[in-house]
Motif scaffolding. Structure first.
Motif, mmCIF file in Angstrom:
data_model
loop_
_atom_site.group_PDB
_atom_site.id
_atom_site.type_symbol
_atom_site.label_atom_id
_atom_site.label_comp_id
_atom_site.label_asym_id
_atom_site.label_seq_id
_atom_site.Cartn_x
_atom_site.Cartn_y
_atom_site.Cartn_z
ATOM 1 N N VAL A 127 -12.779 -28.544 25.911
ATOM 2 C CA VAL A 127 -14.100 -28.026 25.559
ATOM 3 C C VAL A 127 -15.137 -29.090 25.874
ATOM 4 C CG1 VAL A 127 -15.534 -27.217 23.644
ATOM 5 C CG2 VAL A 127 -13.116 -26.606 23.730
ATOM 6 N N GLY A 128 -16.267 -28.669 26.388
ATOM 7 C CA GLY A 128 -17.370 -29.578 26.650
ATOM 8 C C GLY A 128 -18.622 -29.102 25.943
ATOM 9 N N SER A 129 -19.359 -30.037 25.398
ATOM 10 C CA SER A 129 -20.616 -29.727 24.734
ATOM 11 C C SER A 129 -21.632 -30.779 25.165
ATOM 12 C CB SER A 129 -20.433 -29.760 23.217
ATOM 13 O OG SER A 129 -21.661 -29.541 22.570
ATOM 14 N N SER A 130 -22.839 -30.338 25.426
ATOM 15 C CA SER A 130 -23.874 -31.241 25.901
ATOM 16 C C SER A 130 -25.205 -30.810 25.295
ATOM 17 C CB SER A 130 -23.918 -31.166 27.437
ATOM 18 O OG SER A 130 -24.829 -32.060 27.960
ATOM 19 N N TRP A 131 -26.033 -31.773 24.887
ATOM 20 C CA TRP A 131 -27.316 -31.390 24.314
ATOM 21 C C TRP A 131 -28.359 -32.463 24.552
ATOM 22 C CZ3 TRP A 131 -23.116 -32.815 21.426
ATOM 23 C CH2 TRP A 131 -23.249 -33.920 20.615
ATOM 24 N N SER A 132 -29.595 -32.022 24.465
ATOM 25 C CA SER A 132 -30.767 -32.903 24.540
ATOM 26 C C SER A 132 -31.882 -32.189 23.793
ATOM 27 C CB SER A 132 -31.172 -33.151 25.999
ATOM 28 O OG SER A 132 -31.715 -31.975 26.566
ATOM 29 N N ALA A 133 -33.055 -32.788 23.766
ATOM 30 C CA ALA A 133 -34.194 -32.148 23.103
ATOM 31 C C ALA A 133 -34.560 -30.830 23.778
ATOM 32 C CB ALA A 133 -35.390 -33.088 23.096
ATOM 33 N N ALA A 134 -34.201 -30.675 25.054
ATOM 34 C CA ALA A 134 -34.546 -29.471 25.811
ATOM 35 C C ALA A 134 -33.593 -28.306 25.567
ATOM 36 C CB ALA A 134 -34.575 -29.792 27.301
ATOM 37 N N ALA A 192 -27.091 -20.647 21.079
ATOM 38 C CA ALA A 192 -25.739 -20.511 21.616
ATOM 39 C C ALA A 192 -24.675 -20.778 20.556
ATOM 40 C CB ALA A 192 -25.542 -21.458 22.800
ATOM 41 N N PHE A 193 -24.913 -21.725 19.668
ATOM 42 C CA PHE A 193 -23.977 -22.037 18.590
ATOM 43 C C PHE A 193 -24.727 -22.770 17.496
ATOM 44 C CE2 PHE A 193 -23.894 -25.483 21.592
ATOM 45 C CZ PHE A 193 -23.832 -26.626 20.830
ATOM 46 N N ALA A 194 -24.184 -22.730 16.285
ATOM 47 C CA ALA A 194 -24.834 -23.400 15.165
ATOM 48 C C ALA A 194 -24.741 -24.912 15.352
ATOM 49 C CB ALA A 194 -24.171 -22.996 13.856
ATOM 50 N N SER A 195 -25.807 -25.610 15.105
ATOM 51 C CA SER A 195 -25.835 -27.058 15.270
ATOM 52 C C SER A 195 -25.706 -27.740 13.922
ATOM 53 C CB SER A 195 -27.155 -27.456 15.934
ATOM 54 O OG SER A 195 -27.213 -28.844 16.089
ATOM 55 N N PRO A 196 -24.614 -28.471 13.688
ATOM 56 C CA PRO A 196 -24.473 -29.176 12.410
ATOM 57 C C PRO A 196 -25.424 -30.370 12.329
ATOM 58 C CG PRO A 196 -22.684 -29.760 13.873
ATOM 59 C CD PRO A 196 -23.481 -28.683 14.573
ATOM 60 N N ILE A 211 -17.543 -39.576 25.964
ATOM 61 C CA ILE A 211 -18.943 -39.504 25.533
ATOM 62 C C ILE A 211 -19.807 -40.016 26.685
ATOM 63 C CG2 ILE A 211 -20.656 -40.390 23.923
ATOM 64 C CD1 ILE A 211 -18.390 -40.702 21.881
ATOM 65 N N TYR A 212 -20.854 -39.274 27.010
ATOM 66 C CA TYR A 212 -21.793 -39.668 28.060
ATOM 67 C C TYR A 212 -23.146 -39.959 27.407
ATOM 68 C CZ TYR A 212 -18.200 -37.744 31.047
ATOM 69 O OH TYR A 212 -16.997 -37.492 31.656
ATOM 70 N N ASN A 213 -23.934 -40.806 28.001
ATOM 71 C CA ASN A 213 -25.210 -41.187 27.398
ATOM 72 C C ASN A 213 -26.372 -40.297 27.807
ATOM 73 O OD1 ASN A 213 -25.572 -42.006 30.014
ATOM 74 N ND2 ASN A 213 -26.143 -44.109 29.528
ATOM 75 N N GLN A 214 -26.075 -39.146 28.397
ATOM 76 C CA GLN A 214 -27.116 -38.194 28.792
ATOM 77 C C GLN A 214 -26.532 -36.786 28.804
ATOM 78 O OE1 GLN A 214 -28.212 -39.551 32.675
ATOM 79 N NE2 GLN A 214 -26.394 -38.749 33.654
ATOM 80 N N ARG A 215 -27.401 -35.805 28.779
ATOM 81 C CA ARG A 215 -26.942 -34.427 28.880
ATOM 82 C C ARG A 215 -26.450 -34.158 30.289
ATOM 83 N NH1 ARG A 215 -30.250 -28.796 27.736
ATOM 84 N NH2 ARG A 215 -28.451 -27.453 28.096
ATOM 85 N N LEU A 216 -25.236 -33.636 30.399
ATOM 86 C CA LEU A 216 -24.673 -33.323 31.713
ATOM 87 C C LEU A 216 -25.213 -31.983 32.207
ATOM 88 C CD1 LEU A 216 -20.916 -34.239 31.138
ATOM 89 C CD2 LEU A 216 -22.685 -35.625 32.214
ATOM 90 N N PRO A 217 -25.441 -31.856 33.507
ATOM 91 C CA PRO A 217 -25.820 -30.547 34.061
ATOM 92 C C PRO A 217 -24.712 -29.533 33.774
ATOM 93 C CG PRO A 217 -26.149 -32.288 35.689
ATOM 94 C CD PRO A 217 -25.395 -32.898 34.537
ATOM 95 N N ASP A 218 -25.081 -28.279 33.611
ATOM 96 C CA ASP A 218 -24.107 -27.242 33.252
ATOM 97 C C ASP A 218 -22.936 -27.167 34.232
ATOM 98 O OD1 ASP A 218 -25.602 -26.656 31.031
ATOM 99 O OD2 ASP A 218 -26.472 -24.821 31.853
ATOM 100 N N ALA A 219 -23.195 -27.274 35.531
ATOM 101 C CA ALA A 219 -22.118 -27.192 36.524
ATOM 102 C C ALA A 219 -21.135 -28.350 36.364
ATOM 103 C CB ALA A 219 -22.692 -27.174 37.933
ATOM 104 N N THR A 220 -21.629 -29.544 36.081
ATOM 105 C CA THR A 220 -20.771 -30.710 35.860
ATOM 106 C C THR A 220 -19.966 -30.533 34.590
ATOM 107 O OG1 THR A 220 -22.362 -32.128 36.976
ATOM 108 C CG2 THR A 220 -20.744 -33.222 35.564
ATOM 109 N N LEU A 221 -20.620 -30.088 33.529
ATOM 110 C CA LEU A 221 -19.939 -29.842 32.254
ATOM 111 C C LEU A 221 -18.823 -28.819 32.443
ATOM 112 C CD1 LEU A 221 -20.081 -30.555 29.204
ATOM 113 C CD2 LEU A 221 -21.530 -28.533 28.939
ATOM 114 N N GLN A 222 -19.099 -27.755 33.176
ATOM 115 C CA GLN A 222 -18.103 -26.713 33.431
ATOM 116 C C GLN A 222 -16.904 -27.278 34.190
ATOM 117 O OE1 GLN A 222 -19.280 -23.524 36.086
ATOM 118 N NE2 GLN A 222 -18.041 -22.075 34.928
ATOM 119 N N SER A 223 -17.143 -28.064 35.231
ATOM 120 C CA SER A 223 -16.029 -28.600 36.018
ATOM 121 C C SER A 223 -15.202 -29.597 35.212
ATOM 122 C CB SER A 223 -16.530 -29.233 37.316
ATOM 123 O OG SER A 223 -17.280 -30.397 37.057
ATOM 124 N N LYS A 224 -15.812 -30.347 34.320
ATOM 125 C CA LYS A 224 -15.084 -31.297 33.489
ATOM 126 C C LYS A 224 -14.325 -30.623 32.356
ATOM 127 C CE LYS A 224 -17.938 -35.323 34.439
ATOM 128 N NZ LYS A 224 -16.890 -36.140 35.010
#
Length: 79
Positions: free
Chosen positions: A7-14, A31-35, A59-72
């Motif tokens: 499972v991959g999850s990525s977030w930022s202020a955007a 998309a999902f509840a944020s704890p 853990i990455y220090n930035q939000r990954l693009p959706d396509a990258t997150l999907q492939s990982k």
């Protein structure tokens, strides 16, 4: 699940994204509840927990693009 999953999850202020096993990436603020805090394997002492093993995580220090997150998120993909 009866087998391995990734499972991959990525977030930022955007916004945020989540994906499992290379499937469709779900994005947006609803998309999902944020704890309030992030936990690995549980929801902070409640009875909601992962019934299995966490083999590894990254853990990455930035939000990954959706396509990258999907492939990982594909089982056995490179981090």
């Amino acid at each position: 699940w009866a087998g391995p999953m990734r499972v991959g999850s990525s977030w930022s202020a955007a916004g945020r994204s989540i994906v499992a096993n290379g499937g469709t990436v779900v994005t947006g603020t609803n998309a999902f509840a944020s704890p309030a805090s992030a936990y690995l394997g549980s929801v902070g002492g409640s009875s909601a927990f992962i019934n299995g093993w966490i083999k590894s995580f990254a853990i990455y220090n930035q939000r990954l693009p959706d396509a990258t997150l999907q492939s990982k998120s594909v089982v056995n993909a490179a981090y």
